[in-house]
Design a protein around this motif. Structure first.
Motif, PDB file in Angstrom:
ATOM      1  N   ASN A   1      43.881 -17.009  60.943  1.00  0.00           N
ATOM      2  CA  ASN A   1      43.684 -15.895  60.007  1.00  0.00           C
ATOM      3  C   ASN A   1      43.018 -16.362  58.718  1.00  0.00           C
ATOM      4  OD1 ASN A   1      44.480 -13.648  61.373  1.00  0.00           O
ATOM      5  ND2 ASN A   1      46.598 -13.721  60.676  1.00  0.00           N
TER       6      ASN A   1
ATOM      7  N   LYS B   1      39.442 -16.925  59.464  1.00  0.00           N
ATOM      8  CA  LYS B   1      38.791 -15.629  59.634  1.00  0.00           C
ATOM      9  C   LYS B   1      38.451 -15.016  58.279  1.00  0.00           C
ATOM     10  CE  LYS B   1      41.099 -11.776  60.789  1.00  0.00           C
ATOM     11  NZ  LYS B   1      41.775 -10.759  61.621  1.00  0.00           N
TER      12      LYS B   1
ATOM     13  N   GLU C   1      31.563 -13.330  64.573  1.00  0.00           N
ATOM     14  CA  GLU C   1      32.916 -13.005  64.120  1.00  0.00           C
ATOM     15  C   GLU C   1      33.735 -12.434  65.270  1.00  0.00           C
ATOM     16  OE1 GLU C   1      32.304 -10.193  60.992  1.00  0.00           O
ATOM     17  OE2 GLU C   1      31.702 -11.734  59.556  1.00  0.00           O
ATOM     18  N   TYR C   2      33.148 -11.517  66.024  1.00  0.00           N
ATOM     19  CA  TYR C   2      33.883 -10.900  67.128  1.00  0.00           C
ATOM     20  C   TYR C   2      34.228 -11.925  68.200  1.00  0.00           C
ATOM     21  CZ  TYR C   2      35.463  -7.666  70.643  1.00  0.00           C
ATOM     22  OH  TYR C   2      36.232  -7.022  71.578  1.00  0.00           O
TER      23      TYR C   2
ATOM     24  N   HIS D   1      37.835 -11.735  67.421  1.00  0.00           N
ATOM     25  CA  HIS D   1      38.068 -10.431  68.053  1.00  0.00           C
ATOM     26  C   HIS D   1      38.220  -9.312  67.036  1.00  0.00           C
ATOM     27  CE1 HIS D   1      38.203 -12.292  71.949  1.00  0.00           C
ATOM     28  NE2 HIS D   1      39.086 -13.167  71.488  1.00  0.00           N
ATOM     29  N   SER D   2      37.622  -9.487  65.875  1.00  0.00           N
ATOM     30  CA  SER D   2      37.484  -8.440  64.866  1.00  0.00           C
ATOM     31  C   SER D   2      36.263  -8.788  64.030  1.00  0.00           C
ATOM     32  CB  SER D   2      38.736  -8.331  63.994  1.00  0.00           C
ATOM     33  OG  SER D   2      38.916  -9.486  63.220  1.00  0.00           O
ATOM     34  N   THR D   3      35.777  -7.800  63.312  1.00  0.00           N
ATOM     35  CA  THR D   3      34.583  -8.014  62.513  1.00  0.00           C
ATOM     36  C   THR D   3      34.811  -7.560  61.079  1.00  0.00           C
ATOM     37  OG1 THR D   3      33.633  -5.841  62.958  1.00  0.00           O
ATOM     38  CG2 THR D   3      33.132  -7.575  64.547  1.00  0.00           C
TER      39      THR D   3
ATOM     40  N   GLY E   1      35.226  -3.877  61.090  1.00  0.00           N
ATOM     41  CA  GLY E   1      36.480  -3.339  61.609  1.00  0.00           C
ATOM     42  C   GLY E   1      36.794  -3.926  62.965  1.00  0.00           C
ATOM     43  N   ASN E   2      37.803  -3.400  63.589  1.00  0.00           N
ATOM     44  CA  ASN E   2      38.182  -3.874  64.915  1.00  0.00           C
ATOM     45  C   ASN E   2      37.240  -3.289  65.963  1.00  0.00           C
ATOM     46  OD1 ASN E   2      40.371  -5.370  63.975  1.00  0.00           O
ATOM     47  ND2 ASN E   2      41.696  -3.583  64.017  1.00  0.00           N
ATOM     48  N   GLY E   3      37.044  -4.004  67.030  1.00  0.00           N
ATOM     49  CA  GLY E   3      36.165  -3.557  68.093  1.00  0.00           C
ATOM     50  C   GLY E   3      34.780  -4.160  67.966  1.00  0.00           C
ATOM     51  N   GLN E   4      33.966  -3.821  68.924  1.00  0.00           N
ATOM     52  CA  GLN E   4      32.620  -4.387  68.991  1.00  0.00           C
ATOM     53  C   GLN E   4      31.660  -3.526  68.168  1.00  0.00           C
ATOM     54  OE1 GLN E   4      31.425  -5.151  73.014  1.00  0.00           O
ATOM     55  NE2 GLN E   4      33.287  -6.268  73.485  1.00  0.00           N
TER      56      GLN E   4
END
Length: 89
Positions: free
Chosen positions: A4, A7, A55-56, A60-62, A65-68
């Motif tokens: 984290n 990230k 980042e994704y 697994h987040s950007t 926001g979350n998602g691709q």
């Protein structure tokens, strides 16, 4: 915990990069070279941000926001295009 922290450090540097590329040309014309590379990468990658894709893959987040969510919003692209043209002039 460490992941984290890494990230958020990555996200902070991404944000700093966005601000630097967006307004940096006011302070140093060499930022225009970086702007042209960013614009070219968007064009070659279907308006998607390479850093956001990294980042994704890593977290697994950007930053967006979350998602691709990789596509750079149209208004953000236009802001950089206008800044680039103003910098050239």
């Amino acid at each position: 915990m460490i992941l984290n922290t890494i990230k958020y450090i990555f996200f902070i540097f991404h944000l700093l990069g966005i601000f630097t590329v967006t307004i940096g040309w006011l302070y140093d014309f060499r930022i225009l070279y970086i702007q042209s590379i960013v614009i070219l990468s968007w064009k070659l990658n279907n308006n998607q941000c390479l850093l956001t894709q990294i980042e994704y893959k890593l977290f697994h987040s950007t930053l967006i926001g979350n998602g691709q969510k990789f596509v750079v919003p149209t208004r953000h692209r236009y802001i950089l295009y206008i800044n680039f043209l103003l910098g050239i002039l």
